[in-house]
Design an enzyme around this catalytic site. Sequence first.
Site, mmCIF file in Angstrom:
data_model
loop_
_atom_site.group_PDB
_atom_site.id
_atom_site.type_symbol
_atom_site.label_atom_id
_atom_site.label_comp_id
_atom_site.label_asym_id
_atom_site.label_seq_id
_atom_site.Cartn_x
_atom_site.Cartn_y
_atom_site.Cartn_z
ATOM 1 N N HIS A 10 -25.703 6.315 8.962
ATOM 2 C CA HIS A 10 -24.622 5.582 8.291
ATOM 3 C C HIS A 10 -24.017 4.537 9.232
ATOM 4 C CE1 HIS A 10 -24.765 8.649 5.130
ATOM 5 N NE2 HIS A 10 -24.180 7.734 4.389
ATOM 6 N N SER A 28 -21.340 5.783 0.202
ATOM 7 C CA SER A 28 -21.040 6.202 1.572
ATOM 8 C C SER A 28 -21.044 5.060 2.585
ATOM 9 C CB SER A 28 -22.036 7.275 2.020
ATOM 10 O OG SER A 28 -23.368 6.785 1.937
#
Length: 268
Positions: free
Chosen positions: A249, A39
């Site tokens: 993230h 990711s």
Amino acid sequence: MNFRAVPALLGAGLLAACTAPDMTPELVTYRHYVALGDSFAAMGSRSAPTSGPLECFRSADNYPSLLLIDAPVAAGQDVTCSSAVTADIPGQAAALTPDTDLVTLSIGGNDIRFAEIAGCFRRAMSETLDCPALLDAPVNEQLDSVPARLDEVYGIIAEDSPDARVIATGYLPLVSAGECPELEAVPEEHRAWAVALTEQINDVVRAAAERHGAEFVLPAGASEHSACAEPVQRWTDITGEETDAYPMHPTPLGQRAMAEAVLGQIRK
């Protein structure tokens, strides 16, 4: 000085400039680029279009996508997956061919429970949790096994694409040492544990790249652009609410920073 000679000298200089060989390094164009990984490579801005299976969606502005636009590649494919671990690379490696000559690789973080660590710290913003006490032992056990798993990954790449240049990308830190308004409810020693852990996984990823003749890239000054920085400076974020990022993230700015760092490495 003989001024009559000046025009002749100038003319000779211009002629030499026009006929001197071009010393600029020739920019290599890669035939086939494949992006492998998790990711931290797959997920860009929340507002960007996504592709891929539901469990492996990837953003249209992640760093592989930016490289496909900006890098000197004739063709390429982004097969990164938002939940990938090293055991998923054999499936992604189906995109590799003998003609693949450039590969980027972001893997290893999920093998040491990145998602669980991130989730714990996010909960610790609103409830009392000692994430290091809960996770240090299992994380370190997993960390010890990552080098061998990365060796297997590099073996797969070498077998499927023996001539590929491989660039491993490090993990942008979510938090940094010192003051951190975004995580003010989390004790500084807990954040220091997370900082050290990110450094450890990056050391493991770097060492694996070196063992296999690959290159390691992490944008300079990454620690200054964690979620502890001002929103407009963040390369990673906790909630993503102020940066259009997915929680825990890289931000769109972070994906751009990684793309620029990889591009700079490619052009060396």
